[in-house]
Enzyme design. Structure first.
Site, short mmCIF file in Angstrom:
data_model
loop_
_atom_site.label_atom_id
_atom_site.label_comp_id
_atom_site.label_asym_id
_atom_site.label_seq_id
_atom_site.Cartn_x
_atom_site.Cartn_y
_atom_site.Cartn_z
CG HIS A 139 5.19 20.37 -1.30
ND1 HIS A 139 6.39 20.31 -1.37
CD2 HIS A 139 4.77 20.79 -2.30
CE1 HIS A 139 6.08 21.71 -1.92
NE2 HIS A 139 5.85 21.33 -2.60
CB SER A 266 -0.02 -9.40 9.38
OG SER A 266 0.34 -9.78 11.25
CE LYS A 272 -0.68 -3.94 7.57
NZ LYS A 272 0.12 -4.11 8.43
CD GLU A 279 6.34 -3.15 2.08
OE1 GLU A 279 5.66 -2.62 3.21
OE2 GLU A 279 5.57 -3.75 2.08
#
Ligand code: ARG
Length: 448
Positions: A139, A266, A272, A279
């Protein structure tokens, strides 16, 4: 209509297989006395020349000739007039079925090799970090400590199932449809066994494997679907690995770092470092699932036998092949440069609450029923929270107030090594089992 109906822009990838199939078909026709030996030799040599032209990028593909089969036959007949005899006893319907089976048999081998390379990388990561522990999650909540190697070897299990699955798909591809004709075979005295053997469509004992129903053979696209399904599962597994990594590289987890080459910054936020490769693997998985869906939708409800709809089977199959290979290559490259942050892992696993289940087991060892032990430890956890102390800092008197079965050695369960050492059973994360699994994987995957 010309632009609408052509498939050569995509099926030209089948050229080597189409040439191979035609060479074998010509040899078979010669054996059966349907063409002369000279014609066979001329056809064979002409096809070799075309193969070299294609390889060199010098072959002129024409959309007006629709597909790879017509392009090659047309070019061949212009050079070798006898090639007008080549299409005897054959149809594009069984020809395209042969080409796809040859392609898929090879494609399965290629994906399997890439899977193996990725699996070897996982094995190296597991072996290099066998003394690192992290919380295992259910979970997405911290559950119980596990060696990082156990988590990585779980990924390995997933990919190995894919590798086995693709061996089965290759086996299913390994049946020869040549001789099925358009749908009803041929009146000519062809030799299907010879063609099957020459194309390597044989069983383990070298006996030819022939499709047994000419109508099914030209209508069937099961192997395309199975291949796309196997690739979709590779995608699903890749995306689960990717999601774990995305969590692990976040500031919140900080368990690992990925090599810069597989991340981007970024354009706006200078600090970043984004796990783009992960992804993209996740995104590609959606595409792989889509290809499977396309193929299922394509075939469902089609009346037997061949319908032109089936021409649309190639783009999704080729795309699944290409994208699966890319995903595996990127996963392997990324994992090869994975750096584990041992401090962050140790800190994450230091929470004594992760040993609550060990504590319940301790009570079971002292004769308490598990349900009762579970409740008692739950009460101890609440008590520790109320007192504002870690679970292992409660006093003996306090835990005894929760359950009488607690004794002086009760805090021994909070020792990580001790907890792991007890997990001796097959498939468990104890150190002996991890060593055993690493040995098993080295045996399966070869290499170091
Ligand atoms: N371009 C076709 C395909 O890929 C080849 C088979 C054509 N057969 C036919 N009867 N038109 O499916």
């Amino acid at each position: 209509m010309l632009r609408f109906s052509e498939s050569v822009s995509s099926d030209r990838r089948l050229a080597v297989f189409d040439i191979q199939g035609s060479q074998v078909h010509a040899a078979m026709l010669a054996r059966a006395g349907l063409i002369s030996r000279r014609d066979r030799a001329a056809i064979h040599a002409g096809l070799e020349r075309i193969r070299r032209e294609i390889e060199a990028g010098r072959f002129r593909w024409r959309a007006s000739l629709e597909d790879v089969h017509m392009n090659i036959e047309h070019a061949l007949t212009r050079r070798v007039p006898a090639a007008a005899r080549l299409h005897a006893g054959r149809s594009r319907n069984d020809q395209v079925a042969v080409d796809m089976r040859l392609f898929l048999r090879q494609a399965c081998g290629v994906v399997r090799d890439r899977l193996r390379a990725a699996e070897r990388t996982l094995l190296a990561v597991a072996a290099a970090n066998r003394d690192v522990h992290i919380p295992g999650y259910t979970h997405l909540q911290r559950a119980q400590p596990v060696p990082l190697a156990h988590h990585v070897l779980a990924w390995l299990e997933m990919l190995e199932r894919d590798r086995q699955r693709l061996a089965e798909v290759a086996d299913h591809a390994n049946w020869c449809p040549l001789g099925s004709g358009a749908l009803a075979g041929t009146t000519l005295p062809i030799d299907r066994e010879f063609a099957a053997k020459a194309l390597g469509f044989v069983d383990a004992r070298g006996r030819p494997r022939l499709t047994q129903n000419s109508m099914d053979a030209v209508a069937d696209r099961d192997v395309c679907i199975e291949f796309a399904a196997a690739c979709a599962l590779v995608g699903v597994h890749g995306s689960r690995i990717a999601s774990d990594l995305i969590l692990w590289v976040s500031a919140e987890f900080g368990f690992v770092r990925l090599p810069d080459a597989f991340c981007t910054g970024s354009s706006l936020m200078p600090q970043k470092k984004n796990p783009d490769a992960c992804e993209l693997v996740r995104g590609k998985a959606a595409r792989l699932q889509g290809n499977l869906q396309t193929l299922l939708s394509l075939v469902r409800s089609l009346p037997l036998t061949y319908n032109r709809d089936l021409q649309e089977d190639k783009p999704p199959v080729f795309d699944s092949f290409d994208q699966t290979n890319l995903c595996l290559e990127v996963l392997a490259g990324m994992l090869a440069g994975l750096k584990v942050n041992r401090k962050r892992c140790a800190a994450a696993v230091a929470d004594p609450a992760l040993f609550a289940t060990d504590l319940a087991d301790y009570l079971v060892g002292r004769g308490v029923a598990f349900r009762e032990a579970h409740q008692a430890v739950g009460a101890a956890v609440r008590l520790a929270e109320d007192q504002g102390v870690p679970l292992d800092r409660l006093t003996l008197a306090q835990v005894r107030s929760v359950h009488r079965a607690f004794g002086p050695g009760w805090t021994d369960v909070f020792d990580l090594r001790r907890s792991m050492a007890k997990r001796r059973g097959s498939g468990m994360p104890g150190p002996g089992q991890i060593r055993r699994q690493l040995r098993r994987w080295r045996r399966i995957l070869g290499g170091r």
